[in-house]
Design a protein around this motif. Structure first.
Motif, short mmCIF file in Angstrom:
data_model
loop_
_atom_site.label_atom_id
_atom_site.label_comp_id
_atom_site.label_asym_id
_atom_site.label_seq_id
_atom_site.Cartn_x
_atom_site.Cartn_y
_atom_site.Cartn_z
N MET A 142 7.70 3.06 2.18
CA MET A 142 6.33 2.60 2.39
C MET A 142 5.50 2.83 1.14
O MET A 142 5.58 3.87 0.51
CB MET A 142 5.72 3.37 3.57
N ASN A 143 4.70 1.82 0.77
CA ASN A 143 3.85 1.94 -0.41
C ASN A 143 2.59 2.73 -0.10
O ASN A 143 2.02 2.61 0.97
CB ASN A 143 3.45 0.55 -0.92
N GLU A 144 2.16 3.50 -1.07
CA GLU A 144 0.92 4.25 -0.95
C GLU A 144 -0.28 3.31 -1.06
O GLU A 144 -1.35 3.59 -0.54
CB GLU A 144 0.88 5.30 -2.07
N PHE A 145 -0.10 2.18 -1.74
CA PHE A 145 -1.20 1.26 -2.01
C PHE A 145 -0.90 -0.12 -1.43
O PHE A 145 0.24 -0.53 -1.35
CB PHE A 145 -1.41 1.12 -3.52
N CYS A 157 -6.98 -3.28 -5.09
CA CYS A 157 -6.23 -2.14 -4.60
C CYS A 157 -7.22 -1.00 -4.33
O CYS A 157 -7.95 -0.61 -5.24
CB CYS A 157 -5.20 -1.71 -5.64
N THR A 158 -7.25 -0.50 -3.10
CA THR A 158 -8.11 0.63 -2.79
C THR A 158 -7.33 1.91 -3.05
O THR A 158 -6.20 2.06 -2.59
CB THR A 158 -8.56 0.58 -1.31
N VAL A 159 -7.93 2.80 -3.84
CA VAL A 159 -7.31 4.10 -4.11
C VAL A 159 -8.11 5.17 -3.36
O VAL A 159 -9.32 5.02 -3.17
CB VAL A 159 -7.21 4.40 -5.62
N PRO A 160 -7.44 6.24 -2.90
CA PRO A 160 -8.11 7.21 -2.04
C PRO A 160 -9.14 8.10 -2.74
O PRO A 160 -10.06 8.60 -2.09
CB PRO A 160 -6.97 8.05 -1.49
N ASN A 161 -9.01 8.28 -4.07
CA ASN A 161 -9.91 9.17 -4.80
C ASN A 161 -9.67 9.00 -6.30
O ASN A 161 -8.73 8.32 -6.71
CB ASN A 161 -9.69 10.62 -4.36
#
Length: 149
Positions: free
Chosen positions: A1-4, A93-97
């Protein structure tokens, strides 16, 4: 599974005002951070909206990086210049932080771009980060990479 996850979106042209630094891939982390520390106190002179981090590549190693905000009508405040994000297709691409920004860009440019056939990099437009108005480094934000068919 991809993180992004990547989604291609149409982004409207934006006229922005900000400050820039010329940097390199090896110095970007410190130079871009210092630029934001200089720009953030000046943001209220521009617009109380989202912040944009814009990268304009000069060659494989060097680029101009802008800390910017949407431009109000009228002249740019002292010490700031205009920069434009052109309208077009961008992979978002949404990144968490903020800690995940490098991993997000690596995923976009290496894993996603190389792993699909429909889109290629549009080298005529800049990539950019879009930070919500109330953003802090522990919050998510979006990366945008210009693409074309």
């Amino acid at each position: 599974m991809n993180e992004f996850e990547i989604k291609v979106v149409e982004f409207p042209a934006k006229q922005l005002i900000g400050i820039k630094v010329r940097t390199s891939m090896t110095k970007a982390k410190e130079d871009c951070s210092a630029l934001w520390h200089s720009f953030c106190p000046k943001m209220q002179e521009v617009e109380e909206g989202p912040g944009y981090g814009i990268s304009i590549m000069l060659n494989a190693e060097d680029f101009d990086y802008w800390a910017a905000a949407e431009a109000p009508a009228g002249a740019a405040p002292a010490g700031m210049e205009a920069v434009t994000i052109p309208a077009g297709a961008y992979a978002r691409c949404t990144v968490p932080n903020l800690e995940s920004i490098g991993a997000g860009y690596m995923f976009m440019y290496q894993t996603w771009l190389g792993g699909q056939q429909e889109w290629k990099l549009n080298e005529q437009a800049p990539c950019f980060e879009l930070y919500p108005a109330d953003w802090n480094p522990s919050m998510p934000f979006d990366l945008f990479m210009p693409v074309k068919r």
